[in-house]
Design a protein around this motif. Structure first.
Motif, PDB file in Angstrom:
ATOM      1  N   TYR A   1       5.066 -18.529  11.012  1.00  0.00           N
ATOM      2  CA  TYR A   1       4.762 -17.218  10.432  1.00  0.00           C
ATOM      3  C   TYR A   1       3.258 -17.048  10.196  1.00  0.00           C
ATOM      4  CZ  TYR A   1       9.759 -17.469   9.576  1.00  0.00           C
ATOM      5  OH  TYR A   1      11.124 -17.613   9.737  1.00  0.00           O
ATOM      6  N   GLY A   2       2.466 -17.971  10.705  1.00  0.00           N
ATOM      7  CA  GLY A   2       1.020 -17.874  10.556  1.00  0.00           C
ATOM      8  C   GLY A   2       0.469 -18.667   9.398  1.00  0.00           C
ATOM      9  N   GLY A   3       1.309 -19.490   8.762  1.00  0.00           N
ATOM     10  CA  GLY A   3       0.865 -20.274   7.621  1.00  0.00           C
ATOM     11  C   GLY A   3       0.283 -21.612   8.019  1.00  0.00           C
TER      12      GLY A   3
ATOM     13  N   SER B   1       4.667 -13.219   6.967  1.00  0.00           N
ATOM     14  CA  SER B   1       3.582 -12.801   7.860  1.00  0.00           C
ATOM     15  C   SER B   1       2.586 -11.912   7.129  1.00  0.00           C
ATOM     16  CB  SER B   1       4.152 -12.077   9.080  1.00  0.00           C
ATOM     17  OG  SER B   1       4.962 -12.939   9.856  1.00  0.00           O
ATOM     18  N   ALA B   2       3.084 -11.109   6.178  1.00  0.00           N
ATOM     19  CA  ALA B   2       2.188 -10.248   5.404  1.00  0.00           C
ATOM     20  C   ALA B   2       1.218 -11.084   4.569  1.00  0.00           C
ATOM     21  CB  ALA B   2       2.997  -9.327   4.492  1.00  0.00           C
ATOM     22  N   VAL B   3       1.672 -12.239   4.085  1.00  0.00           N
ATOM     23  CA  VAL B   3       0.787 -13.148   3.358  1.00  0.00           C
ATOM     24  C   VAL B   3      -0.200 -13.803   4.309  1.00  0.00           C
ATOM     25  CG1 VAL B   3       0.659 -15.240   1.959  1.00  0.00           C
ATOM     26  CG2 VAL B   3       2.509 -13.609   1.576  1.00  0.00           C
ATOM     27  N   ALA B   4       0.344 -14.365   5.392  1.00  0.00           N
ATOM     28  CA  ALA B   4      -0.484 -15.162   6.300  1.00  0.00           C
ATOM     29  C   ALA B   4      -1.532 -14.327   7.023  1.00  0.00           C
ATOM     30  CB  ALA B   4       0.408 -15.869   7.318  1.00  0.00           C
TER      31      ALA B   4
ATOM     32  N   ASP C   1      -2.274 -10.795   6.353  1.00  0.00           N
ATOM     33  CA  ASP C   1      -2.898  -9.700   5.603  1.00  0.00           C
ATOM     34  C   ASP C   1      -3.341 -10.104   4.202  1.00  0.00           C
ATOM     35  OD1 ASP C   1      -2.390  -7.944   7.773  1.00  0.00           O
ATOM     36  OD2 ASP C   1      -0.336  -7.647   7.063  1.00  0.00           O
ATOM     37  N   GLY C   2      -3.112 -11.365   3.832  1.00  0.00           N
ATOM     38  CA  GLY C   2      -3.560 -11.830   2.526  1.00  0.00           C
ATOM     39  C   GLY C   2      -2.832 -11.208   1.354  1.00  0.00           C
ATOM     40  N   ARG C   3      -1.569 -10.845   1.540  1.00  0.00           N
ATOM     41  CA  ARG C   3      -0.808 -10.240   0.439  1.00  0.00           C
ATOM     42  C   ARG C   3      -0.473 -11.284  -0.625  1.00  0.00           C
ATOM     43  NH1 ARG C   3      -2.814  -5.673   1.790  1.00  0.00           N
ATOM     44  NH2 ARG C   3      -1.786  -4.557   3.498  1.00  0.00           N
ATOM     45  N   ILE C   4      -0.439 -10.838  -1.880  1.00  0.00           N
ATOM     46  CA  ILE C   4      -0.159 -11.715  -3.013  1.00  0.00           C
ATOM     47  C   ILE C   4       1.200 -11.354  -3.609  1.00  0.00           C
ATOM     48  CG2 ILE C   4      -0.898 -12.423  -5.322  1.00  0.00           C
ATOM     49  CD1 ILE C   4      -3.765 -11.817  -4.475  1.00  0.00           C
ATOM     50  N   PHE C   5       1.990 -12.385  -3.942  1.00  0.00           N
ATOM     51  CA  PHE C   5       3.279 -12.200  -4.592  1.00  0.00           C
ATOM     52  C   PHE C   5       3.201 -12.582  -6.058  1.00  0.00           C
ATOM     53  CE2 PHE C   5       5.056 -11.838  -0.406  1.00  0.00           C
ATOM     54  CZ  PHE C   5       6.269 -11.160  -0.581  1.00  0.00           C
ATOM     55  N   ALA C   6       4.022 -11.921  -6.867  1.00  0.00           N
ATOM     56  CA  ALA C   6       4.191 -12.283  -8.274  1.00  0.00           C
ATOM     57  C   ALA C   6       5.684 -12.254  -8.582  1.00  0.00           C
ATOM     58  CB  ALA C   6       3.448 -11.310  -9.183  1.00  0.00           C
ATOM     59  N   SER C   7       6.053 -12.860  -9.693  1.00  0.00           N
ATOM     60  CA  SER C   7       7.438 -12.808 -10.163  1.00  0.00           C
ATOM     61  C   SER C   7       7.487 -12.038 -11.466  1.00  0.00           C
ATOM     62  CB  SER C   7       7.994 -14.222 -10.364  1.00  0.00           C
ATOM     63  OG  SER C   7       8.042 -14.921  -9.143  1.00  0.00           O
ATOM     64  N   SER C   8       8.512 -11.220 -11.606  1.00  0.00           N
ATOM     65  CA  SER C   8       8.614 -10.370 -12.790  1.00  0.00           C
ATOM     66  C   SER C   8      10.001 -10.518 -13.381  1.00  0.00           C
ATOM     67  CB  SER C   8       8.333  -8.904 -12.405  1.00  0.00           C
ATOM     68  OG  SER C   8       8.092  -8.129 -13.536  1.00  0.00           O
ATOM     69  N   TRP C   9      10.110 -11.479 -14.313  1.00  0.00           N
ATOM     70  CA  TRP C   9      11.407 -11.733 -14.938  1.00  0.00           C
ATOM     71  C   TRP C   9      11.491 -11.178 -16.367  1.00  0.00           C
ATOM     72  CZ3 TRP C   9      12.769 -13.119 -10.468  1.00  0.00           C
ATOM     73  CH2 TRP C   9      12.357 -14.264  -9.792  1.00  0.00           C
ATOM     74  N   SER C  10      10.445 -11.431 -17.166  1.00  0.00           N
ATOM     75  CA  SER C  10      10.528 -11.240 -18.621  1.00  0.00           C
ATOM     76  C   SER C  10      10.541  -9.783 -19.031  1.00  0.00           C
ATOM     77  CB  SER C  10       9.351 -11.938 -19.318  1.00  0.00           C
ATOM     78  OG  SER C  10       9.385 -13.324 -19.086  1.00  0.00           O
ATOM     79  N   GLU C  11      11.203  -9.542 -20.154  1.00  0.00           N
ATOM     80  CA  GLU C  11      11.267  -8.213 -20.757  1.00  0.00           C
ATOM     81  C   GLU C  11      11.174  -8.357 -22.265  1.00  0.00           C
ATOM     82  OE1 GLU C  11      14.520  -6.543 -17.482  1.00  0.00           O
ATOM     83  OE2 GLU C  11      14.965  -6.483 -19.618  1.00  0.00           O
ATOM     84  N   PRO C  12      10.822  -7.294 -22.970  1.00  0.00           N
ATOM     85  CA  PRO C  12      10.849  -7.346 -24.433  1.00  0.00           C
ATOM     86  C   PRO C  12      12.263  -7.669 -24.918  1.00  0.00           C
ATOM     87  CG  PRO C  12       9.667  -5.400 -23.683  1.00  0.00           C
ATOM     88  CD  PRO C  12      10.302  -5.997 -22.476  1.00  0.00           C
TER      89      PRO C  12
ATOM     90  N   GLY D   1      -0.745  -5.749 -11.410  1.00  0.00           N
ATOM     91  CA  GLY D   1      -1.870  -4.954 -10.956  1.00  0.00           C
ATOM     92  C   GLY D   1      -2.727  -5.644  -9.928  1.00  0.00           C
ATOM     93  N   VAL D   2      -2.450  -6.925  -9.677  1.00  0.00           N
ATOM     94  CA  VAL D   2      -3.174  -7.712  -8.677  1.00  0.00           C
ATOM     95  C   VAL D   2      -2.292  -7.964  -7.463  1.00  0.00           C
ATOM     96  CG1 VAL D   2      -4.129 -10.001  -8.210  1.00  0.00           C
ATOM     97  CG2 VAL D   2      -4.746  -8.805 -10.317  1.00  0.00           C
ATOM     98  N   ALA D   3      -1.014  -8.304  -7.726  1.00  0.00           N
ATOM     99  CA  ALA D   3      -0.085  -8.633  -6.655  1.00  0.00           C
ATOM    100  C   ALA D   3       0.280  -7.391  -5.842  1.00  0.00           C
ATOM    101  CB  ALA D   3       1.175  -9.263  -7.232  1.00  0.00           C
ATOM    102  N   ASP D   4       0.634  -7.643  -4.601  1.00  0.00           N
ATOM    103  CA  ASP D   4       1.097  -6.574  -3.713  1.00  0.00           C
ATOM    104  C   ASP D   4       2.612  -6.439  -3.752  1.00  0.00           C
ATOM    105  OD1 ASP D   4      -1.545  -6.022  -2.209  1.00  0.00           O
ATOM    106  OD2 ASP D   4      -1.312  -8.197  -2.045  1.00  0.00           O
ATOM    107  N   PHE D   5       3.297  -7.579  -3.935  1.00  0.00           N
ATOM    108  CA  PHE D   5       4.753  -7.601  -3.998  1.00  0.00           C
ATOM    109  C   PHE D   5       5.198  -8.353  -5.240  1.00  0.00           C
ATOM    110  CE2 PHE D   5       3.792  -7.409   0.576  1.00  0.00           C
ATOM    111  CZ  PHE D   5       4.544  -6.301   0.955  1.00  0.00           C
ATOM    112  N   TYR D   6       6.347  -7.948  -5.791  1.00  0.00           N
ATOM    113  CA  TYR D   6       6.893  -8.564  -6.986  1.00  0.00           C
ATOM    114  C   TYR D   6       8.353  -8.938  -6.736  1.00  0.00           C
ATOM    115  CZ  TYR D   6       2.816  -6.466  -9.251  1.00  0.00           C
ATOM    116  OH  TYR D   6       1.540  -6.110  -9.580  1.00  0.00           O
TER     117      TYR D   6
END
Length: 376
Positions: free
Chosen positions: A57-59, A109-112, A114-125, A159-164
């Motif tokens: 995948y280009g990694g 491939s989007a990471v490898a 295009d330099g896309r950044i992933f984040a994880s979003s689990w927590s809530e109040p 606000g930094v990541a492209d995908f969550y």
């Protein structure tokens, strides 16, 4: 000597050095609560983000020992950015393990390339640490798509990541049995920050990891297609914990903090002629012993055979708590100056403390490890 980066090249010292130089140039500036565009560009254009992605995948096809080592190197310069990269690697590992052929090709491939950044979003109040009670919902539409609604907090890379990777309640099983981490009536969805319905609500003012862009996101009638569903039902709890099975550990961030605190303290001690004092010499010895211990548990995390969850979580607990203790000793050697807000040892101590609280927090790590031991 400069050389071009190719998908099969391991990230060389020069490439990593470019990212580290950008980090060190602004490590003390936490005024915006996030890395600068210069730092983000350095991450995107070097081999850092694509390190563990398969070559097809280009990694760079690196193993998880190498991933931990790069995280440690980044943490020495800026633990906040190391956390962003750690969570990016964790998300990538889930896509590799649970993604469909189409998802792996599209997202990796989007990471490898295009330099896309992933984040994880689990927590809530109000969400418990084991993520067994989330309010964010994913409702199936008549078209087969999903509509996501809810608010997430403590999302690192907001606000930094492209995908969550967003954890949401699907309602697949109303009486779903509770797992050790997450539930089987939940799903993990790939959310694209450029689509309608995704809202970035700003970063939090933290006492540690102040440049980690940890903040809030909101989903308002966000439309996710079936191709955006990474996992559902009984696979969700195992997908959440998957990075630990590989030995990927937040202990690697703690090791970078411990190494930097050790070197800073020893340099300061010599500048103050403290090695002439027997008590100070003992403190310097303890710093070295603590650092060696953290390094040992982090390296052990990726050398354990089979499922490495216990080793990875142990490295997180021991590494973060020992790094925090090491920072306190280092501050004592440096004197009162180390407690000013701008002193690097104070920042390192706050960052080490933050790791103990990051998910899964240390008390839950202990419970997960002991439960696994009892169930063998």
């Amino acid at each position: 000597m400069d050389r071009p980066t190719t998908p099969t090249d391991a990230p060389g010292p020069l490439e990593l050095s470019e990212a580290l130089t950008a980090l060190r140039a602004e490590a003390g500036d936490d005024s915006t609560g996030r890395p600068s565009e210069v730092v983000l560009a350095a991450l995107r254009t070097t081999g850092v983000l694509r390190l563990p992605i398969p070559a097809e995948y280009g990694g760079l096809d690196a193993d998880w020992h190498e991933a931990n080592a790069v995280i440690t190197a980044l943490a020495r310069a800026d633990a906040s950015v190391a956390i962003i990269v750690f969570l990016h690697y964790a998300a990538v590992s889930r896509i590799i393990a649970y993604g469909s052929d189409e998802q792996r090709k599209r997202l990796l491939s989007a990471v490898a390339h295009d330099g896309r950044i992933f984040a994880s979003s689990w927590s809530e109040p109000g969400t418990d640490a084991a993520k067994q009670k989330v309010s964010t919902t994913a409702t199936r539409c008549s078209t087969g798509a999903w509509e996501l609604d809810g608010a997430k907090t403590f999302t690192t890379g907001a606000g930094v990541a492209d995908f969550y990777l967003v954890l949401a309640r699907t309602g697949d099983e109303q009486e779903a049995p509770q797992g050790s981490y997450g539930r089987s009536d939940q799903g993990v969805f790939v959310v694209d920050s450029t689509r309608p319905g995704f809202v970035f609500d700003g970063v939090l003012d933290l006492s540690g990891m102040r440049r980690s862009a940890t903040g809030l996101i909101r989903l308002s009638r966000y439309r996710a297609e079936e191709a955006d569903v990474l996992t559902r039902s009984h696979r969700t709890p195992e997908a959440i914990g998957h990075p630990h099975t590989l030995g990927l550990t937040l202990g690697a961030v703690a090791l970078g903090i411990a190494q930097e605190a050790h070197d800073t303290a020893v340099g300061t001690a010599h500048g103050r002629a403290l090695p002439d004092n027997p008590l100070s010499r003992h403190h310097i010895f303890e710093l070295g012993a603590q650092l060696a211990a953290v390094r040992g548990v982090v390296e052990a995390a990726t050398s354990a055979p089979g499922d490495r969850t216990g080793s990875a979580l142990t490295a997180k607990v021991f590494g973060s708590e020992t790094a925090e203790a090491l920072c306190r000793t280092a501050q004592g050697l440096a004197g009162s100056a180390a407690f000013s807000r701008s002193h690097p040892l104070n920042r390192l101590a706050q960052d080490a403390r933050a790791i103990t609280l990051m998910g899964p927090p240390n008390y839950l790590c202990r419970e997960l490890v002991v439960t696994r031991m009892a169930n063998r």
